[in-house]
Design an enzyme around this catalytic site. Sequence first.
Site, PDB file in Angstrom:
ATOM      1  N   GLU A 277      66.738  58.800   5.450  1.00 30.65           N
ATOM      2  CA  GLU A 277      65.872  58.405   4.339  1.00 30.65           C
ATOM      3  C   GLU A 277      64.446  58.419   4.889  1.00 30.65           C
ATOM      4  O   GLU A 277      64.064  57.558   5.677  1.00 30.65           O
ATOM      5  CB  GLU A 277      66.226  57.014   3.820  1.00 30.65           C
ATOM      6  CG  GLU A 277      65.373  56.581   2.646  1.00 30.65           C
ATOM      7  CD  GLU A 277      65.501  55.106   2.340  1.00 30.65           C
ATOM      8  OE1 GLU A 277      64.511  54.527   1.858  1.00 30.65           O
ATOM      9  OE2 GLU A 277      66.582  54.524   2.606  1.00 30.65           O
ATOM     10  N   CYS A 311      58.742  53.076   0.556  1.00 35.01           N
ATOM     11  CA  CYS A 311      58.867  54.536   0.505  1.00 35.01           C
ATOM     12  C   CYS A 311      59.041  55.061  -0.912  1.00 35.01           C
ATOM     13  O   CYS A 311      58.682  56.205  -1.195  1.00 35.01           O
ATOM     14  CB  CYS A 311      60.027  54.988   1.383  1.00 35.01           C
ATOM     15  SG  CYS A 311      61.602  54.219   0.965  1.00 35.01           S
TER      16      CYS A 311
END
Length: 506
Positions: A277, A311
């Site tokens: 990720e 994020c």
Amino acid sequence: MTQKPTATQQPAAPQTAGATGILAGDPRLLIDGELTGATGGARFEVIHPGNAQVVGTAADGTVADLERAIGAARTAFDTGDWSGDVAFRQHCLMQLHDALERNKERLRRIVVTEVGCPISVTGSQIEDPIAEVKHWADYGRDFDYLVDTGVHRAVIGTARRTLSFEPVGVVGAITPWNVPFYLNIAQTVPALMAGNTVVLKPAQLTPWSGSELGRIVAEETDIPAGVFNVVTSNANAVGAALSADPRVDMITFTGSTATGRAILAAAAPTVKKTIMELGGKSAHVVLDDAKLERVLPMSAMVACVMSGQACIMASRILLPRSRYHEGIEILQAAMAATSVGDPWNPSVLQGPQISEAQREKVLGLIASGVADGARLVTGGGIPANLPVGYYTEPTLLAEVDPNSRIAQEEIFGPVLTVTPYDTDDEAVAIANNSIYGLSGEVSGADADRAFAIARRLRTGNVTVNGRSHFGLTSPFGGTKQSGLGRRNGDEGFREYLEIKTIGHPA
């Protein structure tokens, strides 16, 4: 069943002293069931971002410490009962869930201490991951590890085929500093419940969210020695060694795209399975029929609530030219009204950046945006009333060129950029003009139109009209250079399993 050695008692874990305020975490590693200092007794300092003061130390693990942890995990997987005993795994993880509940206020104080996350928004950092432990314990208990696919005909005769879902082996988990306790749980608990053994390498800036988890596992659960290991370190070489070690079967990582590339390169010689990720530069497409007064204040709050250190944050706002000035005024008012300050103050929504280096990066990117022609609407510097600590003003930049550096690089700060567009096609093109593809957002009164736009965005996840894509039951992950694989949902659990197809007599 593998027995767990008794944990050593020195150096002792710090005790909780009251319900609020700075608290140091456990300064020890967890290797093969033993809570221990690093080789040579080395430690490194931990700094509270809210006041820039050293508030304690963590064990500065070496490559030798890491290699011992990997060896313990390898032995536990290859010779222990963990991988084959689903009921015992569920029992141990429910013990962990209950222990985390007992320790949650201590964990909350540690997260605020080392991250600077405002205490007012720690629910997603503490309560959510604790609930996640129970979710995966129950999910893994009920998962069908053997699936009969029926009888299949082939040239050499018929065969019954069964799918066997089996643990990958030793999983190396490398976690970031922005939501450390949550990601320590998200990257290790599903792996454990699937039958793997784990070596956790927490981020250098937030070691205690990992070492406290190790302490709780060692002292309050029946998880066998070697099944779960934690190595904190201030040396980049330790994470690199975890990625390269041939005894490690899989790496799960959350962090920057640059670091992700380095991990992939280190893992390539042994062809490790990876979940990545990585970075994001998400766009929020605001359609011309959207209720701006409802949509945009929320966008401003989301940009600030974790100091922009998220994020999936939609940091690029795309506004229709016909409503551009109206939207800018709403965003400006919302950003200017955001409460910034001491993360221990319950009325504060935005705390500091994690470090002085991170704040300098954010301020540098803001300056580059202005140099490239963006208009600074509000913010852009250090709050005058917060000279101590790593604080940054909530910042809004308008007329941002979609090809400029600030529109292309992940900022990881409380900064929104705004770019006008004329047509839906142009908005989609601007949104997709990125090496990243982690998340996105679309807002508009016409739900069908908004959904159609969402399907055209090249991202792994999209929120439409505030309806979040994120949750334990739904797969989460990125496209393009935002990552590989998925977390959460059935897809996320299966990432930690290999599929073996067995052909046998019908």
